[in-house]
Design an enzyme around this catalytic site. Structure first.
Site, PDB file in Angstrom:
ATOM      1  NE  ARG A 120     -19.479  -6.571 -30.881  1.00  0.00           N
ATOM      2  CZ  ARG A 120     -20.172  -7.022 -29.858  1.00  0.00           C
ATOM      3  NH1 ARG A 120     -19.684  -6.866 -28.633  1.00  0.00           N
ATOM      4  NH2 ARG A 120     -21.330  -7.618 -30.024  1.00  0.00           N
ATOM      5  CE  LYS A 179     -22.532 -12.252 -25.100  1.00  0.00           C
ATOM      6  NZ  LYS A 179     -22.434 -10.868 -25.628  1.00  0.00           N
ATOM      7  N   PRO A 221     -22.539  -9.652 -18.992  1.00  0.00           N
ATOM      8  CG  PRO A 221     -23.949 -10.298 -17.270  1.00  0.00           C
ATOM      9  CD  PRO A 221     -23.788  -9.252 -18.326  1.00  0.00           C
ATOM     10  CD  GLU A 222     -17.961 -11.234 -22.756  1.00  0.00           C
ATOM     11  OE1 GLU A 222     -17.279 -12.070 -23.388  1.00  0.00           O
ATOM     12  OE2 GLU A 222     -17.581 -10.060 -22.563  1.00  0.00           O
TER      13      GLU A 222
END
Length: 272
Positions: free
Chosen positions: A260, A58, A2-3
Site C-alpha cells: 500500500r 465503501k 472512493p472511501e
C-alpha cells in the site's frame, strides 16, 4: 479508490434525487459489470422504484421496491454522474439507469467495480465480514480500544482492513495518522491508550471534514455540483511526496507498506 467520505457524499447527494424514482430505461455497455444476463437484469429493473440509498463502508446499496438491492462497489477508478445528459458519450459508461423524470444515473469507470442485483439475504451474506462503520454509535472509544487491542501488525494496514473498520482506504488512513501525529507504520500492539484515543478522534475529524468538503475525487455528480472533489486540495500528506509539510516544512515522504502507498511527515509523525 472512493472511501467513506466519497461514498457518503454520493449517498447524501443521490438520495433526494432518485429516492422514489421509477426506473424507465437501462443501458448496459459492459455486461461484465452486472451479475446476470443483460435481458434478465433489464427486465427485472424496468418499472422498479428506488426506495432509498444506503451506504455500508465503501459500498452503496440501492433499495428496490421489490425487496432486492442494487449493490454498487466502485473499486479503483469508478465514479458516478447524474443529469439529463452524461458528461461524456453514453458509450463511455458501463451502465446507465434512466428514471421517470427523464434524468439518468451514469456509472463510469467500472472496469474493476460492479453493479449487481441481489436479494436482501445475499446482502447480509456479502457484508457479514465488514467491520463497523467509523461513525457507528456502538463504536465507542472503549470499543475502539478493545478492537485495537486484539490486532497485530501496523497501524495503516489495520485502519485499511475492511474487517476491522469499513470505509477507510489508502488516502484517509494516511490523513488520520497525520492528524493524530502517529507514524502509519507504527505497531498497533505498542500503541498507548492515549495515542489510540488520538487516532479515534482524528478518524472522526478527518472523515467528517473530508465528507463535508466533497471528498477527494474530482468527478462532479451533476453539472451544478461545485462541492465534489473539494478535499483534494486539503490533503495534508496523501499524494504529496516531496512537497513541504504544511505544519513543519519538512519534506513529505512516500513508502510502501504491505503493498500500500504510504505518505507521511517524518518530523510530525515520529514513533509514538
Amino acid at each position: 479508490m472512493p472511501e467513506w467520505p466519497e461514498m457518503e457524499h454520493y449517498r447524501t447527494q443521490l438520495s433526494p434525487l432518485i429516492s422514489g424514482q421509477k426506473v424507465t430505461g437501462i443501458v448496459v455497455n459492459r455486461p461484465a459489470t452486472i451479475n446476470e444476463p443483460v435481458d434478465v437484469f433489464t427486465t427485472a429493473l424496468i418499472g422498479r422504484s428506488i426506495l432509498f440509498v444506503e451506504r455500508r463502508g465503501k459500498h452503496l446499496l440501492f433499495h428496490l421496491d421489490d425487496g432486492n438491492r442494487l449493490h454498487l462497489h466502485l473499486m479503483l477508478g469508478g465514479w458516478l454522474a447524474y443529469g439529463e445528459h452524461g458528461p461524456k458519450k453514453d458509450s463511455h459508461f458501463q451502465v446507465i439507469l434512466t428514471f421517470g423524470d427523464g434524468f439518468s444515473l451514469y456509472f463510469g469507470g467500472l472496469r474493476l467495480g460492479y453493479l449487481h442485483r441481489i436479494s436482501a439475504k445475499v446482502v447480509i451474506e456479502q457484508m457479514k465480514e465488514l467491520g463497523p462503520d467509523p461513525f457507528d454509535s456502538r463504536l465507542t472509544l472503549e470499543a475502539f480500544h478493545n478492537r485495537m487491542a486484539g490486532k497485530r501488525g501496523r497501524l495503516k494496514t489495520t485502519l485499511t482492513d475492511q474487517r476491522f473498520l469499513a470505509g477507510i482506504g489508502n488516502c484517509y488512513s494516511d490523513e488520520i495518522c497525520f492528524d493524530a501525529r502517529v507514524h502509519p507504520a507504527f505497531a498497533v500492539n505498542k500503541l498507548d491508550p492515549s495515542v489510540s484515543e488520538r487516532i479515534y478522534r482524528s478518524m472522526h475529524k478527518v472523515l467528517q471534514e473530508a465528507k463535508e468538503a466533497g471528498g477527494y475525487m474530482d468527478h462532479p455528480l451533476t453539472p451544478e455540483d461545485t462541492v465534489t472533489g473539494g478535499y483534494n486540495n486539503q490533503c495534508r500528506v496523501y499524494d504529496r511526496q516531496g512537497e513541504p509539510c504544511y505544519d513543519c516544512g519538512n519534506e513529505i515522504k512516500f513508502e510502501t507498506l504491505a503493498g500500500r502507498k504510504m505518505f507521511f511527515c517524518p518530523n510530525c509523525q515520529k514513533d509514538s
